[in-house]
Design an enzyme around this catalytic site. Structure first.
Site, mmCIF file in Angstrom:
data_model
loop_
_atom_site.group_PDB
_atom_site.id
_atom_site.type_symbol
_atom_site.label_atom_id
_atom_site.label_comp_id
_atom_site.label_asym_id
_atom_site.label_seq_id
_atom_site.Cartn_x
_atom_site.Cartn_y
_atom_site.Cartn_z
ATOM 1 C CG ASP A 195 99.194 -31.500 97.361
ATOM 2 O OD1 ASP A 195 98.011 -31.198 97.170
ATOM 3 O OD2 ASP A 195 99.674 -32.620 97.059
ATOM 4 C CB CYS A 223 92.356 -32.386 96.488
ATOM 5 S SG CYS A 223 92.521 -32.748 98.252
#
Length: 391
Positions: A294, A334
């Protein structure tokens, strides 16, 4: 003062797209030296399309505020803010930390407001909304009765709007560290200097999903762990976890988060480069049951998407070397410019190179307090894929 669009460019505005670019404006030469202001938007034949923030210095020249011919004042923003807050109440989020206002998706372009317990973190990302900052702070304090509001308008993108980066108290006194709760776990948030506005609120649902996949005794690797939220969730579910992040202040905070949840014996945090660490671990033939990838946004431009795809490929390839049959991996991006297709391609190439077949368990996007608009693809930024290694 008005923007006149070139012929045919009104179609996307009528179809609910909210941004207007320089090459779409017929009369830009007349407007290029005008100050930041609210301006009428009209088609080439003079049809009223809406009112917008106008900033000739920005790449995005205008951002639609409303399709109605109405006054843009404090009452306008008060109505929009109240509506956004009411939408959050209906979500029934199990946390005292959430996003209250999410810019264009809440019809307030450029404004981000996050709530952490009884404090707010606020970002103004555009010159248009900057002009209403004082009114917005007053509205927020009247509606929410918070103890303080801290500005985190320290993103580099403000410079494109002709704005300086800034941070500091806007209302009341805001301590640097605030403790929040999320699904019965506790986290200390650095409101003054933490990444984004202090905490990755948009991964709340994914953290819960990962914890539900964990079996007691699992070994987990959490890359780019920041302040340890994924790691704490996994440890709370019975796993032994290694979290890795290059930011020492983040890993120091992660250790504090493990401590307040009484999970310090289950988690080890390393201050190290995630790319180097995972490669070293793979070469040492370490094994894990679950690996979390992530990273922060590795590109802000379309041009950088290809190199980021191969950066993901490298991370995933090394991760797959350490997962046996039944092992699971979560890959999240993201960055808006890293589409779901690009992310899937990086995973597919890595799995082919590793000689491992993968089953997709789930694909998720950002949670309900970070909404996105179908007609505005730029509002969808968080894409996450959960996979399992097959025989």
């Amino acid at each position: 003062m008005e923007i006149r669009l070139k012929k045919g460019k009104e179609k996307k505005i009528k179809n609910f797209y909210l941004w207007i670019f320089k090459d779409e404006i017929e009369n830009f030469e007349e407007l290029k030296n005008e100050p930041v202001q609210i301006i009428d938007v009209k088609s080439s034949n003079g049809e009223f399309l809406g009112k917008a923030f106008f900033n000739p210095k920005s790449h995005i020249i205008a951002r639609i505020l409303t399709r109605d011919d109405e006054k843009i004042n404090a009452n306008f923003f008060k109505k929009r803010i109240k509506e956004a807050i009411e939408r959050r109440k209906r979500l029934k989020i199990k946390s005292n930390a959430l996003r209250l206002i999410h810019a264009e998706a809440d019809e307030i372009p450029g404004l981000i407001v996050d709530k952490f317990d009884n404090y707010l973190a606020l970002q103004t990302r555009t010159a248009g909304i900057e002009n209403f900052k004082h009114e917005i702070v007053t509205i927020l304090t009247d509606i929410l009765k918070v103890s303080g509001i801290y500005e985190r308008s320290d993103m580099e993108s403000r410079k494109e709007e002709g704005l300086e980066t800034t941070s500091g108290e806007l209302y009341g006194h805001v301590p640097r560290y605030v403790e929040i709760e999320e699904n019965r776990l506790k986290f200390i948030v650095d409101l003054h200097h933490g990444q984004k506005t202090g905490f990755y609120l948009d991964q709340r649902d994914n953290r819960k999903k990962v914890s539900e996949m964990i079996k007691k005794g699992d070994r987990v690797l959490d890359l780019f762990c920041y302040s340890g939220a994924f790691s704490i969730y996994c440890a709370g579910a019975g796993a032994t976890v290694i979290g890795v992040d290059s930011d020492r202040s983040a890993t120091d905070l992660a250790r504090e988060n493990a401590k307040i949840n009484k999970l310090s014996d289950k988690v080890t945090f390393l201050t190290a480069d995630a790319f180097e660490t995972i490669e070293s671990m793979a070469n040492s033939r370490e094994k894990f049951n679950f690996i979390i990838i992530d990273p922060p946004a590795m590109t802000k431009t379309k041009k950088g998407a290809e190199s980021v795809k191969w950066a993901f490929h490298k991370l995933i390839l090394n991760a797959l070397k350490m997962l046996e049959t039944g092992g699971k991996i979560m890959v999240s991006s993201c960055a808006y410019h890293i589409s779901l297709d690009i992310l899937q391609e990086a995973i597919r190439f890595a799995s082919n190179d590793a000689g491992k077949r993968l089953r997709v368990i789930d694909i998720t996007f950002q949670p309900g307090d970070h909404p996105w608009i179908l007609q505005m693809p730029e509002t969808l930024y968080l894409k996450t894929i959960f996979l399992e290694v097959l025989k």
